[in-house]
Design an enzyme around this catalytic site. Structure first.
Site, PDB file in Angstrom:
ATOM      1  N   CYS A  57       0.869  -1.186   0.000  1.00  0.00           N
ATOM      2  CA  CYS A  57       0.000   0.000   0.000  1.00  0.00           C
ATOM      3  C   CYS A  57       0.903   1.233   0.000  1.00  0.00           C
ATOM      4  O   CYS A  57       2.080   1.137  -0.378  1.00  0.00           O
ATOM      5  CB  CYS A  57      -0.967  -0.010   1.183  1.00  0.00           C
ATOM      6  SG  CYS A  57      -0.179   0.005   2.811  1.00  0.00           S
ATOM      7  N   ASN A  60       2.278   1.482   4.328  1.00  0.00           N
ATOM      8  CA  ASN A  60       2.623   0.200   4.960  1.00  0.00           C
ATOM      9  C   ASN A  60       2.368   0.209   6.477  1.00  0.00           C
ATOM     10  O   ASN A  60       3.065  -0.448   7.240  1.00  0.00           O
ATOM     11  CB  ASN A  60       4.072  -0.210   4.660  1.00  0.00           C
ATOM     12  CG  ASN A  60       4.429  -1.644   5.038  1.00  0.00           C
ATOM     13  OD1 ASN A  60       5.557  -1.933   5.420  1.00  0.00           O
ATOM     14  ND2 ASN A  60       3.490  -2.547   4.944  1.00  0.00           N
ATOM     15  N   CYS A  97      -1.317   0.673   7.405  1.00  0.00           N
ATOM     16  CA  CYS A  97      -2.753   0.373   7.546  1.00  0.00           C
ATOM     17  C   CYS A  97      -3.159  -0.845   6.711  1.00  0.00           C
ATOM     18  O   CYS A  97      -3.321  -1.949   7.244  1.00  0.00           O
ATOM     19  CB  CYS A  97      -3.612   1.581   7.152  1.00  0.00           C
ATOM     20  SG  CYS A  97      -3.274   3.075   8.108  1.00  0.00           S
ATOM     21  N   ARG A  98      -3.299  -0.668   5.408  1.00  0.00           N
ATOM     22  CA  ARG A  98      -3.913  -1.723   4.591  1.00  0.00           C
ATOM     23  C   ARG A  98      -3.017  -2.935   4.363  1.00  0.00           C
ATOM     24  O   ARG A  98      -3.455  -4.084   4.529  1.00  0.00           O
ATOM     25  CB  ARG A  98      -4.352  -1.139   3.241  1.00  0.00           C
ATOM     26  CG  ARG A  98      -5.462  -0.112   3.370  1.00  0.00           C
ATOM     27  CD  ARG A  98      -5.633   0.696   2.117  1.00  0.00           C
ATOM     28  NE  ARG A  98      -4.482   1.566   1.874  1.00  0.00           N
ATOM     29  CZ  ARG A  98      -4.311   2.309   0.797  1.00  0.00           C
ATOM     30  NH1 ARG A  98      -5.200   2.259  -0.183  1.00  0.00           N
ATOM     31  NH2 ARG A  98      -3.256   3.092   0.684  1.00  0.00           N
ATOM     32  N   SER A  99      -1.760  -2.710   3.945  1.00  0.00           N
ATOM     33  CA  SER A  99      -0.947  -3.890   3.579  1.00  0.00           C
ATOM     34  C   SER A  99      -0.521  -4.740   4.775  1.00  0.00           C
ATOM     35  O   SER A  99      -0.535  -5.975   4.663  1.00  0.00           O
ATOM     36  CB  SER A  99       0.248  -3.508   2.691  1.00  0.00           C
ATOM     37  OG  SER A  99       1.117  -2.607   3.328  1.00  0.00           O
ATOM     38  N   ASP A 156      -8.194   3.922   1.267  1.00  0.00           N
ATOM     39  CA  ASP A 156      -7.185   4.348   2.249  1.00  0.00           C
ATOM     40  C   ASP A 156      -7.916   4.868   3.491  1.00  0.00           C
ATOM     41  O   ASP A 156      -8.628   5.870   3.415  1.00  0.00           O
ATOM     42  CB  ASP A 156      -6.348   5.455   1.600  1.00  0.00           C
ATOM     43  CG  ASP A 156      -5.286   5.999   2.527  1.00  0.00           C
ATOM     44  OD1 ASP A 156      -5.300   5.664   3.732  1.00  0.00           O
ATOM     45  OD2 ASP A 156      -4.446   6.773   2.050  1.00  0.00           O
TER      46      ASP A 156
HETATM   47  P1  4NP Z   1      -1.757   2.813   4.156  1.00  0.00           P
HETATM   48  O1  4NP Z   1      -2.388   4.155   4.767  1.00  0.00           O
HETATM   49  O2  4NP Z   1      -1.226   3.160   2.770  1.00  0.00           O
HETATM   50  O3  4NP Z   1      -2.916   1.875   4.081  1.00  0.00           O
HETATM   51  O4  4NP Z   1      -0.662   2.373   5.104  1.00  0.00           O
HETATM   52  C1  4NP Z   1      -1.705   5.372   4.818  1.00  0.00           C
HETATM   53  C2  4NP Z   1      -0.842   5.629   5.863  1.00  0.00           C
HETATM   54  C3  4NP Z   1      -0.163   6.835   5.915  1.00  0.00           C
HETATM   55  C4  4NP Z   1      -0.347   7.776   4.912  1.00  0.00           C
HETATM   56  C5  4NP Z   1      -1.213   7.511   3.863  1.00  0.00           C
HETATM   57  C6  4NP Z   1      -1.881   6.293   3.808  1.00  0.00           C
HETATM   58  N1  4NP Z   1       0.339   9.020   4.977  1.00  0.00           N
HETATM   59  O5  4NP Z   1       0.097   9.874   4.099  1.00  0.00           O
HETATM   60  O6  4NP Z   1       1.188   9.223   5.867  1.00  0.00           O
END
Ligand code: 4NP
Length: 168
Positions: free
Chosen positions: A12, A15, A17-19, A130
């Site tokens: 994702c 790294n 939340c989702r992945s 997201d």
């Molecule tokens: P992820 O979520 O891609 O599912 O881990 C996010 C975590 C942090 C950010 C964006 C998405 N960020 O912009 O810091």
């Protein structure tokens, strides 16, 4: 029968939340299927925003409520991952595009990259949304979406474990 070990990488943006959520769910399904000896998994982010961090507390909370303890530390995806992993599973179309750029036009690398929700025949959408900037409910939704994608992905990976190796 010759077994072909398979490596699966979930990707994702951050790294956190989702992945790591998909990685934890997939590892649990692999263990329940008795395939941990043959299928390994990891996760990574296309960005370097959260290197070495544990998953977001909201991701860890929904995981714990579903019997999963996540201990992954965030890392950024590398071009070499597209050589090392048999399956590279993007959470959304933006991650997919970033991975396709990283593949540098190499067909073997490109052929390994897929969208998680493409493995869920019931999915109305291609992206795992997201949840980072939203409320806690988004994390429950991500859990359910990742579970359905992983349930569709596992039989395909397991079939490759048992398939005759392709000539190189
Ligand atoms: P992820 O979520 O891609 O599912 O881990 C996010 C975590 C942090 C950010 C964006 C998405 N960020 O912009 O810091």
């Amino acid at each position: 029968m010759t077994m072909n070990p398979q490596r699966v990488l979930f990707v994702c943006l951050g790294n956190i939340c989702r992945s790591p959520q998909a990685e934890g769910i997939f590892a649990q399904l692999v263990a329940q299927a008795g395939l941990s000896q043959w299928i390994s998994c990891d996760s990574a982010g296309t960005s370097d925003y959260h290197i070495d961090e544990l998953p977001d507390p909201r991701t860890r909370d929904v995981s714990l409520r579903n019997g999963l303890t996540l201990q992954h530390r965030s890392r950024q995806v590398q071009a070499a991952d597209l050589d090392d992993f048999d399956w590279v599973i993007a959470m959304d179309q933006s991650n997919l595009a970033a991975l396709q750029r990283l593949a540098g036009g190499q067909r073997r690398r490109l052929s390994r990259i897929h969208l998680l929700r493409s493995f869920d025949p019931q999915s109305p959408d291609l992206d795992v949304p997201d949840p980072w900037a939203g409320g806690a409910g988004g994390f429950d939704r991500v859990y359910a979406i990742c579970l359905h994608g992983c349930l569709g992905l596992l039989p395909q990976v397991a079939a490759r474990v048992r398939a005759a190796p392709k000539p190189t």
